[in-house]
Design a protein around this motif. Structure first.
Motif, short mmCIF file in Angstrom:
data_model
loop_
_atom_site.label_atom_id
_atom_site.label_comp_id
_atom_site.label_asym_id
_atom_site.label_seq_id
_atom_site.Cartn_x
_atom_site.Cartn_y
_atom_site.Cartn_z
N VAL A 31 9.32 -3.19 1.05
CA VAL A 31 8.64 -4.25 1.80
C VAL A 31 8.25 -5.36 0.82
O VAL A 31 7.42 -5.15 -0.06
N GLN A 63 10.45 -9.51 6.21
CA GLN A 63 9.32 -9.42 7.11
C GLN A 63 9.31 -10.59 8.10
O GLN A 63 9.95 -11.62 7.89
N VAL A 79 -1.49 -9.91 8.62
CA VAL A 79 -1.11 -8.68 7.93
C VAL A 79 -1.10 -7.52 8.92
O VAL A 79 -0.25 -6.63 8.83
N LEU A 82 2.16 -7.46 10.61
CA LEU A 82 3.21 -6.96 9.70
C LEU A 82 3.15 -5.44 9.63
O LEU A 82 4.20 -4.77 9.53
N GLY A 83 1.95 -4.87 9.66
CA GLY A 83 1.83 -3.42 9.69
C GLY A 83 2.40 -2.81 10.96
O GLY A 83 3.09 -1.78 10.92
N LEU A 86 6.19 -2.87 10.69
CA LEU A 86 6.70 -1.79 9.85
C LEU A 86 6.70 -0.47 10.61
O LEU A 86 7.64 0.33 10.48
N GLY A 106 3.64 -7.11 0.68
CA GLY A 106 4.29 -5.92 1.23
C GLY A 106 3.45 -4.68 1.04
O GLY A 106 3.46 -3.77 1.88
N THR A 109 0.95 -4.84 3.71
CA THR A 109 1.58 -4.38 4.95
C THR A 109 1.48 -2.86 5.06
O THR A 109 1.20 -2.32 6.14
#
Length: 316
Positions: A31, A63, A79, A82-83, A86, A106, A109
């Motif tokens: 990431v 991302q 953020v 983004l988590g 993932l 990353g 993340t």
């Protein structure tokens, strides 16, 4: 490596490159950091399959709002989002356990993944957790949230500033007329002050020139819109970043000795109190450790992968 696309539940398309057997017991997900893309992992993703004892699937992706993935908005440039991204990527691509390797943003993340999807880190009925190991590169917590400010030396302070908008329009106008390859050549050779500032901000003692130019090209692609979109959320999150993990989860933190954005004290602070955490400081390196020191990072990633593989064998 082959190119792929992961479509998220909100319609966002993530650009993915992957290698190795999709049904592998362990998938390693790389990431990238702020204003970069999957290319910052080029050395590690190439070398990891030969370094591990048993086959793994290797995944690197752009991302949201970065690289060739879908653009972000003011509502999704967080953020936390983004988590969530993932988590969806892991659900779609990883059959077995996962080791997440995150660089800078990353790494944040990965922290958001733990915060928002804790069940992925918890073993159940003697079954190992889905996310079974972490490697956090240049990822820390504290008040010094300088990554976005210093990333290029361009000081993108506000999306309302007229100067970044003018320069950005000029860059895209040039690209439409000359093509991206020629614009890269012009910016790489002409903006010596930019290159010098970025090299001082992001790199350590002796970076390879090709890596400096690649970083300049990645950042140019994201400046100023993406950088401005993520700036506030990134600064806010790193100030309150925390990490706790179930006992037995291997986690390694890596800091660059010359990192001017995330000093080693912040990396150590993030992992303080985690029993199975180890922190390494890489001599002479700056913030871009995936490009500067892949040969020093590879053994750390391999160690976590092997620990997860051993745990899976024991569970059987």
């Amino acid at each position: 490596m082959s190119d792929d696309t992961v479509r998220l539940s909100d319609g966002t398309a993530l650009h993915v490159v992957r290698d190795g057997p999709p049904a592998a017991d362990v998938t390693v997900v790389f990431v990238h950091g702020y204003a970069l893309d999957h290319r910052c992992w080029q050395y590690l993703v190439a070398d990891l399959p030969a370094a591990v004892e048993h086959p793994v699937q290797v995944v690197a992706y752009d991302q949201r709002g970065h690289g060739a993935s879908s653009t972000a908005t003011s509502h999704t440039a967080t953020v936390e989002q983004l988590g969530d991204d993932l988590a969806e990527l892991i659900e779609q691509l990883a059959v077995g356990s996962v080791v997440v390797v995150g660089h800078s943003m990353g790494g944040l993340t990965a922290l958001a993944l733990r915060e928002r999807h804790p069940e992925l880190f918890e073993p159940t009925d003697d079954v190992p957790p889905k996310v079974a190991g972490l490697v956090l590169l240049a990822t820390g917590s504290g008040e010094r949230a300088a990554e976005a400010r210093a990333a290029t030396g361009l000081a993108v302070e506000s999306s309302t500033s007229r100067i970044p908008a003018v320069i950005n329009k000029l860059m895209w106008d040039l690209e439409s007329l000359l093509g991206p390859a020629l614009v890269d050549f012009v910016t790489d050779r002409s903006h010596k002050a930019m290159v010098t500032s970025m090299r001082w901000s992001l790199f350590g003692d002796d970076p390879r020139q090709d890596d400096v130019l690649l970083t300049l090209r990645m950042i140019r692609h994201h400046w100023p819109k993406t950088m401005a979109l993520f700036r506030t959320a990134l600064d806010d999150y790193v100030r309150r970043a925390r990490l706790s993990l179930p006992e037995g989860t291997p986690v390694i933190g890596v800091a660059g000795e010359r990192d001017r954005l995330v000093p080693e004290q912040q990396v150590a602070a993030l992992l303080d109190g985690i029993a199975d955490a180890t922190t390494f400081v890489l001599p002479g390196t700056g913030h871009l450790v995936p490009l500067e020191a892949p040969a020093l990072i590879l053994p750390r990633v391999t160690a976590v992968v092997h620990a997860v593989q051993r745990r899976l064998r024991e569970a059987r």
